[in-house]
Design a protein around this motif. Structure first.
Motif, mmCIF file in Angstrom:
data_model
loop_
_atom_site.group_PDB
_atom_site.id
_atom_site.type_symbol
_atom_site.label_atom_id
_atom_site.label_comp_id
_atom_site.label_asym_id
_atom_site.label_seq_id
_atom_site.Cartn_x
_atom_site.Cartn_y
_atom_site.Cartn_z
ATOM 1 N N UNK A 156 -34.933 18.150 29.361
ATOM 2 C CA UNK A 156 -35.643 19.373 29.730
ATOM 3 C C UNK A 156 -35.860 19.372 31.236
ATOM 4 N N UNK A 157 -35.539 20.487 31.869
ATOM 5 C CA UNK A 157 -35.734 20.620 33.315
ATOM 6 C C UNK A 157 -37.123 21.165 33.598
ATOM 7 N N UNK A 158 -37.750 20.626 34.652
ATOM 8 C CA UNK A 158 -39.052 21.117 35.078
ATOM 9 C C UNK A 158 -38.910 22.398 35.874
ATOM 10 N N UNK A 159 -40.044 22.887 36.410
ATOM 11 C CA UNK A 159 -40.027 24.148 37.143
ATOM 12 C C UNK A 159 -39.163 24.077 38.389
ATOM 13 N N UNK B 121 -35.634 19.792 38.372
ATOM 14 C CA UNK B 121 -35.390 18.366 38.185
ATOM 15 C C UNK B 121 -35.734 17.961 36.754
ATOM 16 N N UNK B 122 -35.126 16.865 36.319
ATOM 17 C CA UNK B 122 -35.380 16.363 34.973
ATOM 18 C C UNK B 122 -36.800 15.814 34.879
ATOM 19 N N UNK B 123 -37.472 16.152 33.817
ATOM 20 C CA UNK B 123 -38.820 15.628 33.595
ATOM 21 C C UNK B 123 -38.713 14.226 33.009
ATOM 22 N N UNK B 124 -39.401 13.236 33.599
ATOM 23 C CA UNK B 124 -39.308 11.863 33.077
ATOM 24 C C UNK B 124 -39.854 11.769 31.665
#
Length: 334
Positions: free
Chosen positions: A198-201, A204-207
């Protein structure tokens, strides 16, 4: 022991002051003028001071009466509120209902509930905003918003928790057959990218923050914690799309159990690293803080609560239930 004040007498005092005379107050309350005068005199005797000085022309509220009047008007307001509440609960929901919610939540979890709501409430015109932005309920005229995770404190907004969404790692049986079942989250760090993230706002990829749970006590303290960023085969801010790709055998996706449950039921998805889970996330109905919630809003929230009933408690494994439901029933022997 002195008898308590009659709230009705306090309300009558407020009505007399607001009407400006005993006669008009009696007419508005549909009682004899003598009853109004008698009850007000009894209230003054009970309080030990005059509330109103009567003249031939008008009524004059005393200093003590002014102080009591604030409490009396509060009694009237509470009575009016109770009456409005009773009438409100009996009212047919109607009007324009403007709601904001995540698109994935609407499509994967609430589609049937929304369909039933529209069918059951023809007098309500429902507008759904499924964009990912965080709307300003007050400035933009929204009646309701569904939000995930922690909520900031806001005295102008009310909130009701609708559900707890547990999540997990899922892949297709074909992917597990080809790549094997990982034994530890570290196994997803090595080799070519195998994860759908899932990409953040910011894009970037959310850890991932995962807890290893005790299978015998899944609601207890985690046995271990893991944080990392497995290399992504694909990034998207749409869990529904990641779920679709996982079903196609293209990688491992971390998605809410409730979203994955139908695919688990059909056998299209299985859990990967079933002992490792992120912390559950709460889903909230957020609405403008009002003394009385409109019937249309309350009816919609009730529909959401019913649809999300399997996720009411954070420890419920809806995917396990879905998998169990998918198993053929055993035939009874004769």
């Amino acid at each position: 022991m002195e008898s308590p004040l009659d709230p009705g007498d306090l309300a009558l005092f407020a009505h007399v002051v607001d009407a400006g005379s005993f006669t008009r107050a009696a007419e508005r309350l549909s009682v004899p003028k003598s009853t109004v005068s008698r009850r007000l005199s009894a209230l003054e005797a009970r309080l030990g001071e005059r509330l109103i000085r009567r003249t031939t022309r008008r009524l004059v509220v005393t200093e003590f009466g002014t102080a009591v009047l604030a409490h009396a008007r509060q009694v009237v307001a509470e009575v009016d509120g109770a009456q409005a509440l009773a009438a409100h609960r009996q009212a047919q929901p109607s009007g324009h209902l403007k709601v904001s919610m995540p698109a994935d939540l609407a499509m994967l979890a609430l589609g049937s509930a929304i369909e039933r709501f529209v069918q059951d409430h023809p007098a309500v015109t429902l507008t759904l905003d499924l964009s990912p932005r965080r709307v300003d309920l007050l400035a933009e005229g929204y009646d309701l918003a569904l939000r995930m995770g922690e909520l900031p404190a806001d005295s102008q907004l009310g909130a009701r928790r609708l559900a707890w969404f547990a999540a997990g790692l899922f892949a297709s049986p074909a992917w597990v057959a080809a790549h094997g079942q990982p034994a530890h989250p570290d196994d997803l760090l090595a080799g070519p990218p195998r994860v759908l993230r899932v990409a953040g706002q910011g894009g970037d990829a959310m850890p991932w923050h995962l807890d290893r749970l005790d299978a015998a006590q899944p609601e207890g303290a985690p046995l271990a914690r893991w944080e990392g960023s497995p290399p992504a085969r694909m990034l998207a801010n749409a869990p529904a799309l990641l779920l679709q790709l996982a079903r196609a055998g293209l990688g491992v996706a971390l998605v809410p159990d409730f979203f994955a449950a139908p695919a688990v039921r059909s056998g299209e998805l299985v859990r990967v690293l079933p002992d490792w889970r992120p912390a559950p996330s709460a889903a909230w109905a957020v609405f403008p803080e009002r003394r009385l919630m409109p019937a249309k809003t309350r009816a919609f929230i009730d529909a959401l609560v019913a649809a999300l009933a399997p996720c009411r408690e954070p420890g419920v494994d809806v995917c396990a239930a879905a998998a169990a439901a998918a198993q053929p029933a055993e035939r009874s022997s004769r």
